[in-house]
Motif scaffolding. Sequence first.
Motif, mmCIF file in Angstrom:
data_model
loop_
_atom_site.group_PDB
_atom_site.id
_atom_site.type_symbol
_atom_site.label_atom_id
_atom_site.label_comp_id
_atom_site.label_asym_id
_atom_site.label_seq_id
_atom_site.Cartn_x
_atom_site.Cartn_y
_atom_site.Cartn_z
ATOM 1 N N GLU A 11 -6.694 -8.462 10.003
ATOM 2 C CA GLU A 11 -6.941 -7.174 10.673
ATOM 3 C C GLU A 11 -7.118 -7.322 12.191
ATOM 4 O O GLU A 11 -6.693 -6.448 12.952
ATOM 5 N N ILE A 12 -7.716 -8.408 12.633
ATOM 6 C CA ILE A 12 -7.884 -8.619 14.076
ATOM 7 C C ILE A 12 -6.521 -8.878 14.723
ATOM 8 O O ILE A 12 -6.204 -8.322 15.774
ATOM 9 N N TYR A 13 -5.738 -9.728 14.087
ATOM 10 C CA TYR A 13 -4.394 -10.029 14.592
ATOM 11 C C TYR A 13 -3.559 -8.750 14.673
ATOM 12 O O TYR A 13 -2.938 -8.458 15.706
ATOM 13 N N LEU A 14 -3.563 -7.967 13.617
ATOM 14 C CA LEU A 14 -2.785 -6.726 13.584
ATOM 15 C C LEU A 14 -3.281 -5.737 14.634
ATOM 16 O O LEU A 14 -2.480 -5.000 15.225
ATOM 17 N N SER A 15 -4.574 -5.731 14.888
ATOM 18 C CA SER A 15 -5.138 -4.876 15.927
ATOM 19 C C SER A 15 -4.581 -5.258 17.305
ATOM 20 O O SER A 15 -4.213 -4.383 18.104
ATOM 21 N N HIS A 16 -4.517 -6.551 17.585
ATOM 22 C CA HIS A 16 -3.940 -7.009 18.864
ATOM 23 C C HIS A 16 -2.466 -6.609 18.970
ATOM 24 O O HIS A 16 -2.025 -6.139 20.023
ATOM 25 N N LYS A 57 3.310 -28.204 10.779
ATOM 26 C CA LYS A 57 4.020 -26.927 10.752
ATOM 27 C C LYS A 57 3.081 -25.740 10.985
ATOM 28 O O LYS A 57 3.402 -24.827 11.747
ATOM 29 N N GLU A 58 1.935 -25.726 10.344
ATOM 30 C CA GLU A 58 1.023 -24.597 10.507
ATOM 31 C C GLU A 58 0.452 -24.516 11.926
ATOM 32 O O GLU A 58 0.190 -23.420 12.416
ATOM 33 N N ILE A 59 0.290 -25.642 12.572
ATOM 34 C CA ILE A 59 -0.190 -25.648 13.957
ATOM 35 C C ILE A 59 0.874 -25.030 14.868
ATOM 36 O O ILE A 59 0.579 -24.191 15.719
ATOM 37 N N VAL A 60 2.113 -25.434 14.671
ATOM 38 C CA VAL A 60 3.230 -24.911 15.465
ATOM 39 C C VAL A 60 3.368 -23.402 15.250
ATOM 40 O O VAL A 60 3.485 -22.634 16.209
ATOM 41 N N TYR A 61 3.337 -22.983 13.997
ATOM 42 C CA TYR A 61 3.474 -21.554 13.709
ATOM 43 C C TYR A 61 2.289 -20.762 14.245
ATOM 44 O O TYR A 61 2.460 -19.653 14.763
ATOM 45 N N ALA A 62 1.095 -21.291 14.139
ATOM 46 C CA ALA A 62 -0.081 -20.593 14.677
ATOM 47 C C ALA A 62 0.071 -20.391 16.178
ATOM 48 O O ALA A 62 -0.223 -19.305 16.697
ATOM 49 N N CYS A 63 0.536 -21.406 16.881
ATOM 50 C CA CYS A 63 0.769 -21.277 18.329
ATOM 51 C C CYS A 63 1.761 -20.154 18.617
ATOM 52 O O CYS A 63 1.527 -19.312 19.491
ATOM 53 N N GLY A 64 2.863 -20.142 17.896
ATOM 54 C CA GLY A 64 3.886 -19.124 18.109
ATOM 55 C C GLY A 64 3.387 -17.720 17.822
ATOM 56 O O GLY A 64 3.648 -16.779 18.582
ATOM 57 N N LEU A 65 2.651 -17.570 16.745
ATOM 58 C CA LEU A 65 2.167 -16.243 16.357
ATOM 59 C C LEU A 65 1.069 -15.708 17.265
ATOM 60 O O LEU A 65 0.907 -14.492 17.387
ATOM 61 N N LEU A 66 0.325 -16.594 17.893
ATOM 62 C CA LEU A 66 -0.848 -16.174 18.654
ATOM 63 C C LEU A 66 -0.695 -16.277 20.180
ATOM 64 O O LEU A 66 -1.577 -15.842 20.912
ATOM 65 N N ASP A 80 -5.037 -12.826 32.960
ATOM 66 C CA ASP A 80 -3.924 -13.690 32.561
ATOM 67 C C ASP A 80 -3.834 -13.702 31.033
ATOM 68 O O ASP A 80 -4.784 -14.067 30.354
ATOM 69 N N HIS A 81 -2.677 -13.283 30.508
ATOM 70 C CA HIS A 81 -2.572 -13.147 29.050
ATOM 71 C C HIS A 81 -2.622 -14.486 28.318
ATOM 72 O O HIS A 81 -3.048 -14.540 27.173
ATOM 73 N N ALA A 82 -2.199 -15.560 28.959
ATOM 74 C CA ALA A 82 -2.249 -16.869 28.302
ATOM 75 C C ALA A 82 -3.704 -17.294 28.080
ATOM 76 O O ALA A 82 -4.072 -17.746 26.992
ATOM 77 N N LEU A 83 -4.513 -17.138 29.117
ATOM 78 C CA LEU A 83 -5.938 -17.483 28.987
ATOM 79 C C LEU A 83 -6.627 -16.566 27.985
ATOM 80 O O LEU A 83 -7.415 -17.020 27.152
ATOM 81 N N ALA A 84 -6.327 -15.263 28.072
ATOM 82 C CA ALA A 84 -6.921 -14.307 27.130
ATOM 83 C C ALA A 84 -6.508 -14.624 25.693
ATOM 84 O O ALA A 84 -7.346 -14.617 24.787
ATOM 85 N N SER A 85 -5.247 -14.936 25.500
ATOM 86 C CA SER A 85 -4.753 -15.270 24.153
ATOM 87 C C SER A 85 -5.430 -16.527 23.624
ATOM 88 O O SER A 85 -5.756 -16.603 22.431
ATOM 89 N N GLY A 86 -5.637 -17.505 24.511
ATOM 90 C CA GLY A 86 -6.332 -18.727 24.113
ATOM 91 C C GLY A 86 -7.733 -18.448 23.610
ATOM 92 O O GLY A 86 -8.198 -19.063 22.644
ATOM 93 N N GLU A 87 -8.409 -17.517 24.245
ATOM 94 C CA GLU A 87 -9.762 -17.149 23.803
ATOM 95 C C GLU A 87 -9.722 -16.309 22.527
ATOM 96 O O GLU A 87 -10.495 -16.525 21.601
ATOM 97 N N MET A 88 -8.807 -15.357 22.479
ATOM 98 C CA MET A 88 -8.737 -14.427 21.344
ATOM 99 C C MET A 88 -8.315 -15.093 20.042
ATOM 100 O O MET A 88 -8.668 -14.631 18.966
ATOM 101 N N CYS A 89 -7.563 -16.166 20.141
ATOM 102 C CA CYS A 89 -7.054 -16.814 18.931
ATOM 103 C C CYS A 89 -8.149 -17.507 18.124
ATOM 104 O O CYS A 89 -8.015 -17.676 16.917
ATOM 105 N N VAL A 90 -9.236 -17.882 18.773
ATOM 106 C CA VAL A 90 -10.270 -18.684 18.121
ATOM 107 C C VAL A 90 -10.831 -17.990 16.884
ATOM 108 O O VAL A 90 -10.890 -18.577 15.799
ATOM 109 N N GLU A 91 -11.235 -16.748 17.018
ATOM 110 C CA GLU A 91 -11.820 -16.018 15.890
ATOM 111 C C GLU A 91 -10.834 -15.902 14.727
ATOM 112 O O GLU A 91 -11.198 -16.081 13.559
ATOM 113 N N ILE A 92 -9.590 -15.622 15.045
ATOM 114 C CA ILE A 92 -8.559 -15.488 14.007
ATOM 115 C C ILE A 92 -8.354 -16.817 13.288
ATOM 116 O O ILE A 92 -8.255 -16.864 12.058
ATOM 117 N N LEU A 93 -8.284 -17.890 14.044
ATOM 118 C CA LEU A 93 -8.076 -19.217 13.461
ATOM 119 C C LEU A 93 -9.268 -19.638 12.602
ATOM 120 O O LEU A 93 -9.093 -20.161 11.492
#
Length: 159
Positions: A11-16, A57-66, A80-93
């Motif tokens: 749900e968090i991923y879909l919200s983003h 494989k799951e690490i590579v796909y997680a990077c691509g998806l997030l 900066d969206h790269a920095l923001a994405s790096g922070e936002m991915c933690v909760e999802i992961l």
Amino acid sequence: MERINRILVDEIYLSHLNKIKEHEKQRIFCRHDITHFLDVARIAWIITLERNLNFQKEIVYACGLLHDIGRWLEYEEGTDHALASGEMCVEILEKNGFDPEEIRQIKKAIASHRVKCDANEDLSALLYESDKASRRCYSCDAIGQCKKFQNGEIPEIKY
């Protein structure tokens, strides 16, 4: 790929994704949607296999998806969206079964995926290359208005 499948319905991923979609409704150039995210993940995995890189494989796909989930924050706040994405991915992961070391690697790669680097065994470099190679410039309706096209920077098809 169980953890990846869980991310795709998180749900968090879909919200983003929905927030990005709202901001890009009028955008005619490269959109940051699930198609883009999956293209980046698949291309990164192809590169990994072709070069015999040592990434799961799951690490590579997680990077691509997030890698671009913070794009909406860049639109709203200029962050900066790269920095923001790096922070936002933690909760999802964390929520979807990734361990602290995997999260560290993914977060680092995402946060620096906009920086060109030639290191072959670097996850950030893999993400950078696959992100650039994922654009379908030749079938884009806006190619005539694209600055990259006008400057001769259209990426060649490799994957």
